[in-house]
Scaffold this motif. Sequence first.
Motif, PDB file in Angstrom:
ATOM      1  N   TYR A  36      53.430  93.296  76.583  1.00 37.26           N
ATOM      2  CA  TYR A  36      54.935  94.150  77.423  1.00 37.26           C
ATOM      3  C   TYR A  36      56.300  93.714  76.719  1.00 37.26           C
ATOM      4  O   TYR A  36      57.341  94.486  76.640  1.00 37.26           O
ATOM      5  N   ASP A  40      57.362  87.811  71.290  1.00 35.69           N
ATOM      6  CA  ASP A  40      56.373  86.191  72.201  1.00 35.69           C
ATOM      7  C   ASP A  40      55.789  85.391  71.113  1.00 35.69           C
ATOM      8  O   ASP A  40      54.334  86.417  71.004  1.00 35.69           O
ATOM      9  N   PHE A  42      53.579  83.725  71.816  1.00 35.80           N
ATOM     10  CA  PHE A  42      51.944  83.727  72.105  1.00 35.80           C
ATOM     11  C   PHE A  42      51.374  85.164  72.467  1.00 35.80           C
ATOM     12  O   PHE A  42      49.743  85.061  72.022  1.00 35.80           O
ATOM     13  N   MET A  43      51.995  85.881  73.025  1.00 38.66           N
ATOM     14  CA  MET A  43      51.779  87.278  72.991  1.00 38.66           C
ATOM     15  C   MET A  43      51.556  87.687  72.113  1.00 38.66           C
ATOM     16  O   MET A  43      50.706  88.737  71.618  1.00 38.66           O
ATOM     17  N   ASN A 121      47.213  89.162  80.830  1.00 40.12           N
ATOM     18  CA  ASN A 121      48.128  87.739  80.890  1.00 40.12           C
ATOM     19  C   ASN A 121      49.873  87.561  81.594  1.00 40.12           C
ATOM     20  O   ASN A 121      49.502  86.775  82.590  1.00 40.12           O
ATOM     21  N   ARG A 122      49.274  89.004  82.670  1.00 37.25           N
ATOM     22  CA  ARG A 122      50.355  88.740  84.570  1.00 37.25           C
ATOM     23  C   ARG A 122      49.462  89.703  85.030  1.00 37.25           C
ATOM     24  O   ARG A 122      49.185  91.166  85.743  1.00 37.25           O
ATOM     25  N   ASN A 179      57.121  86.770  87.225  1.00 42.22           N
ATOM     26  CA  ASN A 179      55.631  86.542  86.771  1.00 42.22           C
ATOM     27  C   ASN A 179      54.874  84.964  87.691  1.00 42.22           C
ATOM     28  O   ASN A 179      55.915  84.334  87.246  1.00 42.22           O
ATOM     29  N   ASP A 181      52.906  83.266  86.052  1.00 45.89           N
ATOM     30  CA  ASP A 181      52.519  82.286  85.733  1.00 45.89           C
ATOM     31  C   ASP A 181      54.240  80.927  85.610  1.00 45.89           C
ATOM     32  O   ASP A 181      53.386  80.237  85.794  1.00 45.89           O
ATOM     33  N   ARG A 185      53.768  77.645  87.137  1.00 46.39           N
ATOM     34  CA  ARG A 185      53.890  76.518  86.562  1.00 46.39           C
ATOM     35  C   ARG A 185      54.479  75.386  87.570  1.00 46.39           C
ATOM     36  O   ARG A 185      54.777  74.385  87.465  1.00 46.39           O
ATOM     37  N   TRP A 210      60.580  82.538  78.918  1.00 47.65           N
ATOM     38  CA  TRP A 210      59.723  82.592  77.867  1.00 47.65           C
ATOM     39  C   TRP A 210      60.698  82.252  76.541  1.00 47.65           C
ATOM     40  O   TRP A 210      59.719  81.942  75.378  1.00 47.65           O
ATOM     41  N   ASN A 236      58.466  76.437  81.632  1.00 52.30           N
ATOM     42  CA  ASN A 236      56.840  76.711  81.500  1.00 52.30           C
ATOM     43  C   ASN A 236      55.896  77.654  80.289  1.00 52.30           C
ATOM     44  O   ASN A 236      55.154  77.987  80.615  1.00 52.30           O
ATOM     45  N   ASN A 237      56.720  77.372  79.317  1.00 55.33           N
ATOM     46  CA  ASN A 237      55.806  77.627  78.087  1.00 55.33           C
ATOM     47  C   ASN A 237      56.361  76.624  76.383  1.00 55.33           C
ATOM     48  O   ASN A 237      57.628  76.400  76.943  1.00 55.33           O
ATOM     49  N   ASP A 265      51.065  76.100  76.577  1.00 59.31           N
ATOM     50  CA  ASP A 265      50.580  77.323  75.887  1.00 59.31           C
ATOM     51  C   ASP A 265      49.316  76.388  74.124  1.00 59.31           C
ATOM     52  O   ASP A 265      48.359  76.983  74.294  1.00 59.31           O
ATOM     53  N   ASN A 285      47.331  77.767  77.007  1.00 55.29           N
ATOM     54  CA  ASN A 285      46.862  78.938  77.655  1.00 55.29           C
ATOM     55  C   ASN A 285      46.167  79.497  76.673  1.00 55.29           C
ATOM     56  O   ASN A 285      46.112  79.595  74.873  1.00 55.29           O
TER      57      ASN A 285
HETATM   58  C1  BGC Z   1      52.631  82.095  78.415  1.00 54.48           C
HETATM   59  C2  BGC Z   1      54.297  82.169  77.367  1.00 54.48           C
HETATM   60  C3  BGC Z   1      54.021  84.380  77.554  1.00 54.48           C
HETATM   61  C4  BGC Z   1      54.057  84.748  78.378  1.00 54.48           C
HETATM   62  C5  BGC Z   1      53.775  86.707  78.317  1.00 54.48           C
HETATM   63  C6  BGC Z   1      52.307  83.075  79.802  1.00 54.48           C
HETATM   64  O1  BGC Z   1      51.243  83.008  79.963  1.00 54.48           O
HETATM   65  O2  BGC Z   1      52.829  80.563  78.729  1.00 54.48           O
HETATM   66  O3  BGC Z   1      54.119  81.912  76.500  1.00 54.48           O
HETATM   67  O4  BGC Z   1      55.539  84.299  77.301  1.00 54.48           O
HETATM   68  O5  BGC Z   1      52.377  84.280  79.082  1.00 54.48           O
HETATM   69  O6  BGC Z   1      53.882  86.651  79.839  1.00 54.48           O
END
Ligand code: BGC
Length: 319
Positions: A36, A40, A42-43, A121-122, A179, A181, A185, A210, A236-237, A265, A285
């Motif tokens: 996406y 980012d 995490f991604m 992830n989403r 999202n 997530d 959360r 995020w 949330n992250n 995360d 995560n």
């Molecule tokens: C993570 C975030 C990330 C997001 C992206 C989540 O699961 O915790 O850090 O920005 O996914 O979709």
Amino acid sequence: MKKVLAIVLALVMIFSFAACGKKDETKTYKVGVSIYQFDDNFMTLYRNELESYMKSLETDSVKYDITIVDGKNDMATQSEQIDTFITQNVDVIILNLVQTSSAEALVKKVVDAGIPLILINREPAAENMTNNPTVCYVGADARQSGTYQGEIVVGLDNHGDVNGDGTVSYIMIEGDPENTDAQYRTEYSIKALTDAGIKVECLTDQVGNWKQEKGEEITASALAQYGEKIEVVFCNNDAMALGAAAAISAAGRTVGKDIYLLGVDALQECQDMVKAGTMTGTVLNDHVGQSHKAVDAAIKALNGEALDNWYWVDYVKIQ
Ligand code: BGC
């Protein structure tokens, strides 16, 4: 002379058979991956692990030609990327949607093209997946991460009630609200508190998408507005929690003493902060577990095996 010619011919045939055989033995699969947004934290961990794990599974006879593209957080761009993968006839697509609301259209496109699809992830709505053995979602149940965040606060000696007024006053910093997530959360972190019989008050709930800089901005202005009233900052992250941590120390507050800070995360930096006490807790995560499961599903599909619709990886509490 005739004999020699016959032997030479026989040898040529043997060698050419061997050469043909060898050529047929190596199969290179084209793998299209759209993330996406590259920008980012995490991604980025996720995509690097996904690529190196898949490469590590290559053998002399099976190779993976992996193309990873940046959806730039723009649905139109990502949709074009999927069209390109289809035109290029890739063998499997791994997709981290920009918007889960577009899942239906994109799943249809890829299924119609006869290409297996691994969503990551989403989490898409359940109706996008039902009974299709070439489409799956690999992810973690965000309800669990929210619950863990809340449970960490419940487990504190004062249950997050720094000023002892019987109510936990918090601010919530959300990821992209489209999202699941972010939705789960936000909901489940607070539910864990109320389920434990703790009274809560939400001072402000804002979208930080995020992003670290948004986490910092939102926390700084909330601290300016509500000051000592803020007892817990839920993010949330972790990226947003890192921003919040900077705002908290700039405001002269001390995590663990007069305020609590939660993320999700378990970025290495945040795990170190939890150990040092400058962050109250985070939730792992598991990008390693998730990326490996996504690759394993992709390979299953490449081998022509049917996929389950859902593959889940557990979160882990870090406190
Ligand atoms: C993570 C975030 C990330 C997001 C992206 C989540 O699961 O915790 O850090 O920005 O996914 O979709």
